[in-house]
Scaffold this motif. Structure first.
Motif, PDB file in Angstrom:
ATOM      1  N   TRP A  55       0.829  -1.213   0.000  1.00 25.74           N
ATOM      2  CA  TRP A  55       0.000   0.000   0.000  1.00 25.74           C
ATOM      3  C   TRP A  55       0.859   1.258   0.000  1.00 25.74           C
ATOM      4  N   THR A  56       1.947   1.242   0.754  1.00 27.99           N
ATOM      5  CA  THR A  56       2.824   2.415   0.813  1.00 27.99           C
ATOM      6  C   THR A  56       3.396   2.737  -0.560  1.00 27.99           C
ATOM      7  N   ILE A  57       3.846   1.722  -1.268  1.00 32.79           N
ATOM      8  CA  ILE A  57       4.434   1.941  -2.594  1.00 32.79           C
ATOM      9  C   ILE A  57       3.360   2.351  -3.595  1.00 32.79           C
ATOM     10  N   ALA A  58       2.167   1.754  -3.488  1.00 37.97           N
ATOM     11  CA  ALA A  58       1.076   2.136  -4.387  1.00 37.97           C
ATOM     12  C   ALA A  58       0.692   3.599  -4.192  1.00 37.97           C
ATOM     13  N   LEU A  59       0.566   4.020  -2.933  1.00 41.89           N
ATOM     14  CA  LEU A  59       0.200   5.407  -2.641  1.00 41.89           C
ATOM     15  C   LEU A  59       1.304   6.372  -3.051  1.00 41.89           C
ATOM     16  N   TRP A  60       2.539   5.927  -2.949  1.00 39.98           N
ATOM     17  CA  TRP A  60       3.674   6.745  -3.389  1.00 39.98           C
ATOM     18  C   TRP A  60       3.548   7.102  -4.867  1.00 39.98           C
ATOM     19  N   CYS A  61       3.000   6.182  -5.663  1.00 45.42           N
ATOM     20  CA  CYS A  61       2.864   6.410  -7.109  1.00 45.42           C
ATOM     21  C   CYS A  61       1.569   7.121  -7.497  1.00 45.42           C
ATOM     22  N   ILE A  62       0.504   6.921  -6.714  1.00 48.72           N
ATOM     23  CA  ILE A  62      -0.817   7.395  -7.128  1.00 48.72           C
ATOM     24  C   ILE A  62      -0.901   8.909  -7.207  1.00 48.72           C
ATOM     25  N   ALA A  63      -0.457   9.607  -6.157  1.00 48.86           N
ATOM     26  CA  ALA A  63      -0.621  11.064  -6.113  1.00 48.86           C
ATOM     27  C   ALA A  63       0.083  11.780  -7.271  1.00 48.86           C
ATOM     28  N   PRO A  64       1.363  11.493  -7.561  1.00 47.07           N
ATOM     29  CA  PRO A  64       2.016  12.168  -8.690  1.00 47.07           C
ATOM     30  C   PRO A  64       1.360  11.842 -10.031  1.00 47.07           C
ATOM     31  N   ASN A  65       0.968  10.581 -10.211  1.00 48.67           N
ATOM     32  CA  ASN A  65       0.359  10.217 -11.489  1.00 48.67           C
ATOM     33  C   ASN A  65      -1.043  10.791 -11.654  1.00 48.67           C
ATOM     34  N   PHE A 138      11.851  -3.913  -6.449  1.00 46.24           N
ATOM     35  CA  PHE A 138      12.286  -3.332  -7.717  1.00 46.24           C
ATOM     36  C   PHE A 138      11.807  -1.894  -7.872  1.00 46.24           C
ATOM     37  N   LEU A 139      10.552  -1.627  -7.479  1.00 48.44           N
ATOM     38  CA  LEU A 139       9.986  -0.287  -7.643  1.00 48.44           C
ATOM     39  C   LEU A 139      10.744   0.770  -6.859  1.00 48.44           C
ATOM     40  N   VAL A 140      11.317   0.407  -5.704  1.00 45.72           N
ATOM     41  CA  VAL A 140      12.044   1.391  -4.904  1.00 45.72           C
ATOM     42  C   VAL A 140      13.548   1.328  -5.152  1.00 45.72           C
ATOM     43  N   SER A 141      13.973   0.526  -6.135  1.00 43.51           N
ATOM     44  CA  SER A 141      15.378   0.509  -6.534  1.00 43.51           C
ATOM     45  C   SER A 141      15.609   1.621  -7.560  1.00 43.51           C
ATOM     46  N   PRO A 142      16.861   2.038  -7.799  1.00 48.66           N
ATOM     47  CA  PRO A 142      17.114   3.094  -8.798  1.00 48.66           C
ATOM     48  C   PRO A 142      16.487   2.832 -10.167  1.00 48.66           C
ATOM     49  N   PRO A 143      16.618   1.622 -10.751  1.00 48.82           N
ATOM     50  CA  PRO A 143      15.960   1.394 -12.047  1.00 48.82           C
ATOM     51  C   PRO A 143      14.445   1.508 -11.948  1.00 48.82           C
ATOM     52  N   VAL A 145      12.664   3.340  -9.775  1.00 48.52           N
ATOM     53  CA  VAL A 145      12.301   4.749  -9.604  1.00 48.52           C
ATOM     54  C   VAL A 145      12.370   5.482 -10.941  1.00 48.52           C
ATOM     55  N   LEU A 146      13.427   5.228 -11.713  1.00 48.47           N
ATOM     56  CA  LEU A 146      13.569   5.867 -13.020  1.00 48.47           C
ATOM     57  C   LEU A 146      12.446   5.441 -13.967  1.00 48.47           C
ATOM     58  N   ALA A 147      12.117   4.151 -13.958  1.00 43.51           N
ATOM     59  CA  ALA A 147      11.041   3.660 -14.819  1.00 43.51           C
ATOM     60  C   ALA A 147       9.702   4.278 -14.428  1.00 43.51           C
ATOM     61  N   THR A 148       9.450   4.385 -13.121  1.00 43.57           N
ATOM     62  CA  THR A 148       8.200   4.969 -12.640  1.00 43.57           C
ATOM     63  C   THR A 148       8.107   6.448 -12.997  1.00 43.57           C
ATOM     64  N   ALA A 149       9.211   7.175 -12.812  1.00 48.48           N
ATOM     65  CA  ALA A 149       9.237   8.597 -13.156  1.00 48.48           C
ATOM     66  C   ALA A 149       9.055   8.800 -14.655  1.00 48.48           C
ATOM     67  N   PHE A 150       9.665   7.925 -15.455  1.00 48.82           N
ATOM     68  CA  PHE A 150       9.535   8.026 -16.916  1.00 48.82           C
ATOM     69  C   PHE A 150       8.086   7.807 -17.348  1.00 48.82           C
ATOM     70  N   CYS A 151       7.435   6.804 -16.750  1.00 50.83           N
ATOM     71  CA  CYS A 151       6.024   6.551 -17.073  1.00 50.83           C
ATOM     72  C   CYS A 151       5.151   7.737 -16.678  1.00 50.83           C
TER      73      CYS A 151
END
Length: 202
Positions: A55-65, A138-143, A145-151
């Motif tokens: 849930w923490t990782i999901a919420l981390w992505c939801i607000a910016p997207n 994987f989502l909180v690793s450097p690759p 984070v970069l993939a998530t930011a790129f998306c």
């Protein structure tokens, strides 16, 4: 002339900041409130550690997207419906300045919400004592984070394309999702065979 262009650009940016301010604050409040709720549920024992991490990782992505999805529609579609965009075209400023100001403000808003969401997630979520799953790791690793930011950036730029084409905030947002999915499928096929998780310590 250069000074006039700079002054006009500053005013355009300020106008767009005011337009998008409520969206940014909504995303920040949502991120803080939902992360706090999940954290309290975990602390009270109502939520398992693995579920808490997910849930923490999901919420981390939801607000910016959410900002990436809604910002173009607010900046373009809302002004088109209100007639502001048409009025701005009558002023002695270049159309490119209008477009640049909106893109800069949207990028700034996206970066700001990513920063706040990351800080909130780190304070309330990433101090877990349970091991995250391989996907979460994987989502909180450097690759990751970069993939998530790129998306997230792709989503924002796709939103601008649909907003300029449709000029309606609701229809523009509805069109973003299928267009973004098509882009992701094309990108996934183009990058097939790349081991993105190779940098993650399993």
């Amino acid at each position: 002339t250069s000074m006039n262009n700079t002054s006009a650009m500053k005013r355009l940016i300020w106008k767009d900041v005011v337009t998008i301010k409520s969206l940014v604050w909504s995303a920040v409040v949502f991120s803080a409130a939902t992360n706090l709720l999940v954290f309290l549920l975990w602390q009270s024992g109502e939520m398992a550690g693995a579920t808490f991490v997910g849930w923490t990782i999901a919420l981390w992505c939801i607000a910016p997207n959410f900002v990436a999805l809604a910002a173009p529609g607010m900046l373009i579609g809302t002004e088109e419906e209100a007639g502001t965009l048409m009025w701005l075209r009558t002023l002695p400023i270049r159309w490119q300045q209008l477009a640049d100001a909106k893109l800069l403000v949207a990028l700034g808003a996206l970066a700001a919400v990513w920063a706040v969401s990351s800080v909130v997630a780190w304070i309330l979520g990433f101090g877990w004592h349970s091991n995250p799953s391989i996907g979460d790791r994987f989502l909180v690793s450097p690759p990751g984070v970069l993939a998530t930011a790129f998306c997230s950036l792709m989503l924002l730029l796709t939103g601008f394309c649909t907003a300029y084409l449709i000029r309606s905030p609701l229809l523009g947002i509805l069109l973003v999702i299928p267009a973004f999915i098509v882009e992701l499928v094309i990108l996934a096929n183009a990058m097939r065979g790349i081991d993105w998780a190779s940098g993650v310590n399993l």
